[in-house]
Scaffold this motif. Sequence first.
Motif, PDB file in Angstrom:
ATOM      1  N   ILE A 255      -0.408 -10.143  11.651  1.00 20.93           N
ATOM      2  CA  ILE A 255      -1.850 -10.278  11.432  1.00 20.93           C
ATOM      3  C   ILE A 255      -2.408 -11.501  12.164  1.00 20.93           C
ATOM      4  O   ILE A 255      -3.563 -11.497  12.606  1.00 20.93           O
ATOM      5  N   TYR A 256      -1.592 -12.538  12.335  1.00 18.58           N
ATOM      6  CA  TYR A 256      -2.077 -13.735  13.019  1.00 18.58           C
ATOM      7  C   TYR A 256      -2.367 -13.457  14.493  1.00 18.58           C
ATOM      8  O   TYR A 256      -3.248 -14.068  15.093  1.00 18.58           O
ATOM      9  N   LYS A 258      -3.467 -10.554  15.549  1.00 15.44           N
ATOM     10  CA  LYS A 258      -4.755  -9.842  15.505  1.00 15.44           C
ATOM     11  C   LYS A 258      -5.912 -10.839  15.398  1.00 15.44           C
ATOM     12  O   LYS A 258      -6.909 -10.750  16.118  1.00 15.44           O
ATOM     13  N   VAL A 289       1.747  -3.268  14.782  1.00  6.84           N
ATOM     14  CA  VAL A 289       1.545  -3.116  13.340  1.00  6.84           C
ATOM     15  C   VAL A 289       0.070  -3.215  12.974  1.00  6.84           C
ATOM     16  O   VAL A 289      -0.424  -2.474  12.141  1.00  6.84           O
ATOM     17  N   TRP A 290      -0.635  -4.138  13.643  1.00  5.31           N
ATOM     18  CA  TRP A 290      -2.007  -4.443  13.238  1.00  5.31           C
ATOM     19  C   TRP A 290      -3.050  -3.853  14.197  1.00  5.31           C
ATOM     20  O   TRP A 290      -4.152  -4.375  14.333  1.00  5.31           O
ATOM     21  N   ALA A 291      -2.692  -2.735  14.825  1.00  8.34           N
ATOM     22  CA  ALA A 291      -3.646  -2.051  15.707  1.00  8.34           C
ATOM     23  C   ALA A 291      -4.764  -1.420  14.884  1.00  8.34           C
ATOM     24  O   ALA A 291      -4.511  -0.840  13.830  1.00  8.34           O
ATOM     25  N   THR A 292      -5.979  -1.520  15.381  1.00  6.48           N
ATOM     26  CA  THR A 292      -7.097  -0.863  14.707  1.00  6.48           C
ATOM     27  C   THR A 292      -7.139   0.606  15.127  1.00  6.48           C
ATOM     28  O   THR A 292      -6.442   1.019  16.064  1.00  6.48           O
ATOM     29  N   GLU A 293      -7.996   1.365  14.471  1.00  8.75           N
ATOM     30  CA  GLU A 293      -8.132   2.774  14.861  1.00  8.75           C
ATOM     31  C   GLU A 293      -8.587   2.899  16.310  1.00  8.75           C
ATOM     32  O   GLU A 293      -8.119   3.758  17.055  1.00  8.75           O
ATOM     33  N   SER A 318       6.105  -8.589   8.913  1.00  4.81           N
ATOM     34  CA  SER A 318       4.965  -8.223   9.752  1.00  4.81           C
ATOM     35  C   SER A 318       4.128  -7.142   9.086  1.00  4.81           C
ATOM     36  O   SER A 318       2.906  -7.150   9.175  1.00  4.81           O
ATOM     37  N   GLY A 319       4.804  -6.167   8.445  1.00 11.04           N
ATOM     38  CA  GLY A 319       4.088  -5.089   7.776  1.00 11.04           C
ATOM     39  C   GLY A 319       4.630  -3.727   8.171  1.00 11.04           C
ATOM     40  O   GLY A 319       5.784  -3.589   8.568  1.00 11.04           O
ATOM     41  N   ILE A 320       3.795  -2.718   8.022  1.00 14.37           N
ATOM     42  CA  ILE A 320       4.188  -1.336   8.313  1.00 14.37           C
ATOM     43  C   ILE A 320       3.173  -0.770   9.304  1.00 14.37           C
ATOM     44  O   ILE A 320       1.982  -0.698   9.008  1.00 14.37           O
ATOM     45  N   ALA A 321       3.634  -0.393  10.466  1.00 13.47           N
ATOM     46  CA  ALA A 321       2.721   0.070  11.524  1.00 13.47           C
ATOM     47  C   ALA A 321       2.107   1.427  11.161  1.00 13.47           C
ATOM     48  O   ALA A 321       2.750   2.240  10.501  1.00 13.47           O
ATOM     49  N   PRO A 322       0.878   1.683  11.599  1.00  9.27           N
ATOM     50  CA  PRO A 322       0.200   2.949  11.280  1.00  9.27           C
ATOM     51  C   PRO A 322       0.686   4.100  12.168  1.00  9.27           C
ATOM     52  O   PRO A 322      -0.072   4.647  12.963  1.00  9.27           O
ATOM     53  N   PRO A 503      -6.376  -0.889   4.542  1.00  8.46           N
ATOM     54  CA  PRO A 503      -5.051  -0.441   4.992  1.00  8.46           C
ATOM     55  C   PRO A 503      -5.047   1.043   5.358  1.00  8.46           C
ATOM     56  O   PRO A 503      -5.871   1.818   4.870  1.00  8.46           O
TER      57      PRO A 503
ATOM     58  N   PRO B 362       3.102  -9.296   4.176  1.00 11.15           N
ATOM     59  CA  PRO B 362       2.748 -10.057   5.376  1.00 11.15           C
ATOM     60  C   PRO B 362       1.888 -11.282   5.074  1.00 11.15           C
ATOM     61  O   PRO B 362       1.059 -11.266   4.160  1.00 11.15           O
ATOM     62  N   TYR B 507      -0.185  -3.888   4.236  1.00 13.16           N
ATOM     63  CA  TYR B 507       0.833  -4.014   5.278  1.00 13.16           C
ATOM     64  C   TYR B 507       0.251  -3.918   6.685  1.00 13.16           C
ATOM     65  O   TYR B 507       0.958  -4.105   7.666  1.00 13.16           O
ATOM     66  N   ASN B 508      -1.014  -3.543   6.770  1.00  9.34           N
ATOM     67  CA  ASN B 508      -1.684  -3.434   8.065  1.00  9.34           C
ATOM     68  C   ASN B 508      -3.152  -3.133   7.757  1.00  9.34           C
ATOM     69  O   ASN B 508      -3.509  -2.998   6.578  1.00  9.34           O
ATOM     70  N   ALA B 510      -6.999  -1.196   9.333  1.00  6.12           N
ATOM     71  CA  ALA B 510      -7.594  -0.317  10.337  1.00  6.12           C
ATOM     72  C   ALA B 510      -8.750  -1.015  11.068  1.00  6.12           C
ATOM     73  O   ALA B 510      -9.081  -2.139  10.779  1.00  6.12           O
TER      74      ALA B 510
END
Lengths: 510, 510
Positions: A255-256, A258, A289-293, A318-322, A503, B362, B507-508, B510
């Motif tokens: 996220i940092y 992003k 992981v932190w890509a927007t739509e 880091s998280g869970i990628a979409p 999320p 995260p 976790y992420n 949008a």
Amino acid sequence: MSSTLIKGKYMLCQVSDQDTIELISDGAVFQKNGEIIDVGKYDIIKARYSADEEIGSDQHMILPGLVNAHQHGRGVPYALIGTPDDNLELWLIKRMEGKPVDQYLDTMYCIARLIESGVTTVMHCHIPKSPHYEEEVMSILKAYQDGGIRVAFALGIRNQNYLVYQDHHKFLDSLPPLLATRARQYLADITISEEEYFTLFARLYKEYGANTSPKMRILHGPVGPQWCSDELLIRIKQSADEYQTGIHAHMLETIYQKLYALKRFGKTFVKHLNDIGFLGPQVSFAHCVWATENDIELLAKSGASVCHNPSSNLRLKSGIAPVNRMLDRGVNVALGMDSQSINDDEDMLQELRLCANLHHTPGLGKRSPTAGQLLKMVTVNGAKATLFSNQIGTLEKGKRADIILVNLKSISEPYLDPELDIMNVLLSRGKASDIDTVMIDGEIVLRNRKHTRINRDKIVTQLRESLSRGLQPSDIERVRLAQELRPHIVKFYEDWQEPVARPYYVYNSA
Amino acid sequence: MSSTLIKGKYMLCQVSDQDTIELISDGAVFQKNGEIIDVGKYDIIKARYSADEEIGSDQHMILPGLVNAHQHGRGVPYALIGTPDDNLELWLIKRMEGKPVDQYLDTMYCIARLIESGVTTVMHCHIPKSPHYEEEVMSILKAYQDGGIRVAFALGIRNQNYLVYQDHHKFLDSLPPLLATRARQYLADITISEEEYFTLFARLYKEYGANTSPKMRILHGPVGPQWCSDELLIRIKQSADEYQTGIHAHMLETIYQKLYALKRFGKTFVKHLNDIGFLGPQVSFAHCVWATENDIELLAKSGASVCHNPSSNLRLKSGIAPVNRMLDRGVNVALGMDSQSINDDEDMLQELRLCANLHHTPGLGKRSPTAGQLLKMVTVNGAKATLFSNQIGTLEKGKRADIILVNLKSISEPYLDPELDIMNVLLSRGKASDIDTVMIDGEIVLRNRKHTRINRDKIVTQLRESLSRGLQPSDIERVRLAQELRPHIVKFYEDWQEPVARPYYVYNSA
């Protein structure tokens, strides 16, 4: 050079564009001099060709070799060199404290473990580590040549924001003067000039076959957009176009990252890279992981690949990628273990299973990746990301012979009903330990779980000897420096907060 | 009866209330007739006692036996009996299609696999399956006696909402008449009367030692609040108080269960159970994925345990339980594999690792479970949930001798630096395959990965023979019925949506 007939109770030939799994039962593949000559029913293939050797059995499943589309050639597990899991930003500074490991041995040990896991092609995302840039790179490439695995080597470079996501001169100015001086010295030692980088790239590209050799691709490897200036990225993109090669980079792992892009450019990294003309089908990004739509749309439109790293994204918080969204939008999603697999055992089938499970979103009718989508990630999608699409990813006439044999004994205990969906059984239960034979480019590199090319015991012994030595004075200074920098890094990110988070998946609710 | 001296390079004695890990290096434990007599430095213990046998070495780590606090005694993996992962509500109806498996063999195979994984105590959450209730239960209990594992057996009962979360008479009335008639017949066959249940409970409680025998506890096992009427739950609670035993149930495994409680009671299940006086320290609940913050408060206040099932919650698309919140509020969180471990291999150390990783939220400074909290889940917290707190969970004088030996060879390849945090290494890398010796109540049941009590090969052979037989006519009718019911079940949940979801972890975004 020789020919081989490989027999299996089941043979996965390929996953088609419609995500249809093409499976042949009682099948066989015939290879000669590393090329797949034919695939089909065992009886027919057996009658048609005379092979130097026949391997496999009714107790085996044949699969295309697996592609690990993002890793760093790290053989010695991070847990064993004193870098426990933590947020990436803190983990990176902790990694500075780690014992140096011989690059050749480390890469070779990594290759051995990957082969044991059925990985036949790997994307090596190179991170410049030592002050001896060229020597380091040549050691790694020597290991790949000796180890026999197929590799896409992305030569690493970064030129900014070394310690935090901010101009490092500015960050260094904020530190106590003595600490800043020591950090400047450290950074000067590991900094590579652009000239050094592009000269080495040109040399490697030429020496290793100009991307026409069957087992080696040389790619550009800007470590990530937070670590590379726009000027560097643009120059890399031009060079990639000129050489008609690929680019592999980290992207939006945390996220940092992003938040940094939003601060720096007033837009996301993906949008910014799109605006400067960086995206394209030859480009692949780890993590996302932190890509927007909108980022996902842009990635899909450009034809770029995402190399998803489920274990690493959990381990480094880091998280869970979409991934479901990426798949729905048509992004080419490959899978990588990032030298950070969840059980620290480089098990690629397990990684695929973790991927499947993390993207099981709760609720009837909610999306999960299909079996076909999962299998594509570790075969054709990985082949595309590593620039080996024409050579690997499927078992079909004309492709190179990267083939693995899964022993069905363990996964079918106590009883494998012939009515069952065998791919579901494999995806649910298959592990690295079930893979007993691995062929790369027609050469058997693992036979009955024994390496034929790599002297694994010797590598382990040499690594043990080298790791049991004490730290050198320069190491001790680096460790102290890292420890003293850490609180400043923690403080730097203190106020970085995402204002509103929506999320992709909701796994529970308060 | 005999005595044993167990030696280890490291020995985890216990995790104290402050989550402090009490570790002895070069340690030993001495047991006699199943009781731990002493723990300490090897040299001292060795000098103090004369043991019939000495096991362990400088290459081993000694741990208290692990507790698997929620499972169903399922040995044959679901993937091998035709029940692939799916949303729980659909998975349950798919499970109806599964081949029947001999209860004794299935449980015995499960016990063998759990022992191989270092599990010495297990909570068996019994789900009535066959029309032969008592016979089924006695077969399972016979397996536990023969298998030698410590068990808390929660006798199962449900009396409503068999097919969907709605009065089943009402649901059956909504079906085509012929289908409804067949479903009624099926349900009549598997329904147990309350009298039958309480009579059997009383008999088991008495026969199996009135919860004073060292290796067996008999608990009440109402399958879940959506499947049991208030009247039944209240009667069970009264009985549990009378017998001074525990209650184990499912709770808020899926979002549909959360929504059902809101529809049915206008409040959450946990609030409702609190209002009817059901909660308390002898009660444990599996899953709790969809517990609200207030639910967590109520669970903590009541002293109830949560048996967290990370793998199962992913595999059945339930979600990720808010474990960090539970830990912060002081809930006793134990860990269970639910016969649904992620790699289908019943690896308890891997389950613990998945738990650790899923709750890595995260962001710097965000909560993750600590090593101490994780280790407590599979030791003392599990001991509490299974009602064995006085017997197990720590290695200290007076406790029963449930002890496992982890061989450090594999997890320390290539080199284990003595400076490293050994518990971090174990939690990062330890797997079932590293456990080479398991002692339960002073008896070695696994020695160098070989069972001493269970004839594993024979069990596997018998299971294979039984599973390779075709379906009986009654099975075929059950399979058809399940297939025909499925679309009606899908339709039933079509409009069930949570209006606003505020997740615990993001976790992420949008």
